[in-house]
Enzyme design. Structure first.
Site, mmCIF file in Angstrom:
data_model
loop_
_atom_site.group_PDB
_atom_site.id
_atom_site.type_symbol
_atom_site.label_atom_id
_atom_site.label_comp_id
_atom_site.label_asym_id
_atom_site.label_seq_id
_atom_site.Cartn_x
_atom_site.Cartn_y
_atom_site.Cartn_z
ATOM 1 N N THR A 33 0.619 -1.516 -0.078
ATOM 2 C CA THR A 33 -0.104 -0.061 -0.216
ATOM 3 C C THR A 33 0.891 1.356 0.251
ATOM 4 O O THR A 33 0.739 2.153 -0.657
ATOM 5 C CB THR A 33 -0.695 -0.263 0.739
ATOM 6 O OG1 THR A 33 -0.284 -0.165 2.783
ATOM 7 C CG2 THR A 33 -2.125 -1.014 1.052
ATOM 8 N N GLN A 106 1.563 -13.296 -1.736
ATOM 9 C CA GLN A 106 -0.128 -13.317 -1.859
ATOM 10 C C GLN A 106 -0.209 -11.951 -2.819
ATOM 11 O O GLN A 106 -0.675 -12.051 -3.881
ATOM 12 C CB GLN A 106 -0.495 -12.727 -1.015
ATOM 13 C CG GLN A 106 -0.715 -13.997 -0.216
ATOM 14 C CD GLN A 106 -2.163 -13.871 1.179
ATOM 15 O OE1 GLN A 106 -1.671 -12.911 2.221
ATOM 16 N NE2 GLN A 106 -2.861 -14.195 1.269
ATOM 17 N N ASP A 109 2.116 -8.269 -7.995
ATOM 18 C CA ASP A 109 2.813 -6.978 -8.242
ATOM 19 C C ASP A 109 4.377 -6.437 -8.738
ATOM 20 O O ASP A 109 4.589 -6.034 -9.090
ATOM 21 C CB ASP A 109 2.372 -5.536 -7.343
ATOM 22 C CG ASP A 109 3.176 -5.864 -5.590
ATOM 23 O OD1 ASP A 109 4.342 -6.427 -6.284
ATOM 24 O OD2 ASP A 109 2.235 -5.483 -4.581
ATOM 25 N N HIS A 126 -0.547 -16.510 -5.736
ATOM 26 C CA HIS A 126 -1.513 -16.125 -6.879
ATOM 27 C C HIS A 126 -1.248 -15.090 -7.882
ATOM 28 O O HIS A 126 -1.977 -14.692 -8.373
ATOM 29 C CB HIS A 126 -1.716 -14.881 -5.776
ATOM 30 C CG HIS A 126 -2.803 -15.197 -4.334
ATOM 31 N ND1 HIS A 126 -2.797 -14.107 -3.280
ATOM 32 C CD2 HIS A 126 -2.991 -16.566 -3.945
ATOM 33 C CE1 HIS A 126 -4.060 -14.569 -2.391
ATOM 34 N NE2 HIS A 126 -3.476 -16.275 -3.255
ATOM 35 N N CYS A 134 -0.536 -17.808 -21.887
ATOM 36 C CA CYS A 134 -2.261 -18.759 -22.575
ATOM 37 C C CYS A 134 -2.310 -19.810 -21.235
ATOM 38 O O CYS A 134 -1.562 -20.115 -21.156
ATOM 39 C CB CYS A 134 -1.274 -19.227 -23.567
ATOM 40 S SG CYS A 134 -2.133 -20.145 -24.534
ATOM 41 N N CYS A 159 -4.102 -17.026 -27.714
ATOM 42 C CA CYS A 159 -2.171 -17.525 -28.158
ATOM 43 C C CYS A 159 -1.668 -17.625 -29.502
ATOM 44 O O CYS A 159 -3.031 -18.144 -30.060
ATOM 45 C CB CYS A 159 -1.919 -18.779 -27.579
ATOM 46 S SG CYS A 159 -0.554 -19.092 -27.222
ATOM 47 N N ASP A 242 2.022 0.243 11.217
ATOM 48 C CA ASP A 242 2.403 0.475 9.515
ATOM 49 C C ASP A 242 4.117 -0.489 9.150
ATOM 50 O O ASP A 242 5.127 -0.439 9.996
ATOM 51 C CB ASP A 242 2.654 1.938 9.323
ATOM 52 C CG ASP A 242 3.179 2.040 8.023
ATOM 53 O OD1 ASP A 242 2.145 1.979 6.993
ATOM 54 O OD2 ASP A 242 4.651 2.656 7.971
ATOM 55 N N ILE A 243 3.572 -0.917 8.407
ATOM 56 C CA ILE A 243 4.878 -1.928 7.690
ATOM 57 C C ILE A 243 6.280 -1.405 7.363
ATOM 58 O O ILE A 243 7.023 -1.474 7.562
ATOM 59 C CB ILE A 243 4.054 -2.607 6.688
ATOM 60 C CG1 ILE A 243 3.342 -4.169 7.371
ATOM 61 C CG2 ILE A 243 5.443 -3.591 5.881
ATOM 62 C CD1 ILE A 243 2.719 -4.059 6.277
#
Ligand SMILES: [Zn+2]
Length: 253
Positions: A33, A106, A109, A126, A134, A159, A242-243
């Site tokens: 984020t 997960q 990006d 993911h 394809c 494809c 906060d990370i």
């Protein structure tokens, strides 16, 4: 145990990192984020307004495929300008000095790769949205090629090798988890001595099973997340801050 403050959390985390020889980070939307990538699952997030297109619909219908690609290109500005944040950079620093063998994520990006992780050492549960594959033969296609096709024809591409539909290289709803990534993530969780879950609410299974597995195999477990998670009770340390603030001090040279 929940850290009393950010300062004490960072201090305890620093000690645990110093003592560990193999650290496996597991990352979710919260780490990105800061890089401007929205959390699609959050209340009010993209997915609560725009229902994701399930895999079987994508396979069955050209209009579903067209819509999927239309949405992807609408997000392109967000993905294309995203740069690794302090969380990504801190993990890359630990990777460079040999403390972290690989990261399980997960996220789709590509920001761990951009921060300095070698591609094989980013275990993507993911998939990845920064290129396409394809769904028939698995051939990789670049987004520029898809975009050109899409603009020329107004439709999602097929494809060039086998004529089956081409999709972002992500795992859609209704699609099975990638077996190789699942295997590698399992091995990493089993063989680390410190597992750090970062920016994930740890509710999406089977991905959320890895922190528990690591713990069962003897690792210490740290959870860093703004909100409470499903697994705070079994963690050795919970940092509810906060990370970027939490991992910033671990960004090396
Ligand atoms: Zn193909």
């Amino acid at each position: 145990m929940i850290a009393r403050s950010l300062t004490s959390g960072v201090e305890q985390l620093g000690d645990m990192i110093a003592q560990a020889s193999s650290i496996v980070p597991f990352t979710g939307a919260g780490i990105s984020t800061e890089s401007g990538i929205p959390d699609f699952r959050s209340p009010g997030g993209l997915w609560s307004r725009n229902q994701p297109i399930p895999f079987d619909e994508f396979v069955a219908r050209q209009d579903a495929r067209d819509e999927a690609w239309r949405r992807r290109f609408a997000m392109e500005h967000t993905f294309a300008k995203a740069k690794p944040g302090r969380g990504h950079r801190a993990l890359a620093s630990l990777y460079r000095v040999g403390k972290v063998p690989a990261v399980i994520t997960q996220n789709i990006d590509n920001l761990h790769q951009m921060s300095g992780f070698a591609e094989p050492d980013v275990v993507e549960l993911h998939g990845n949205t920064t290129y396409a594959r394809c769904i028939g033969c698995g051939k990789r296609h670049e987004l520029d090629w898809v975009r050109e096709w899409f603009h020329r024809t107004g439709h999602a591409p097929h494809c060039t090798a086998c004529d089956e539909p081409v999709k972002t290289a992500t795992v859609s709803f209704g699609q099975s988890m990638p077996p190789q990534a699942m295997r590698r993530a399992t091995e990493l969780a089993q063989h680390c001595d410190l597992f750090i879950a970062i920016g994930s609410s740890l509710v999406v299974w089977p991905a959320a099973g890895f922190p528990m597995l690591a713990k069962e195999c003897g690792a210490k477990l740290v959870i860093i997340n703004n909100e409470p998670t499903e697994q705070d009770e079994i963690a050795d340390l919970v940092i509810r801050h906060d990370i970027g603030e939490t991992l910033g001090p671990f960004v090396g040279n």
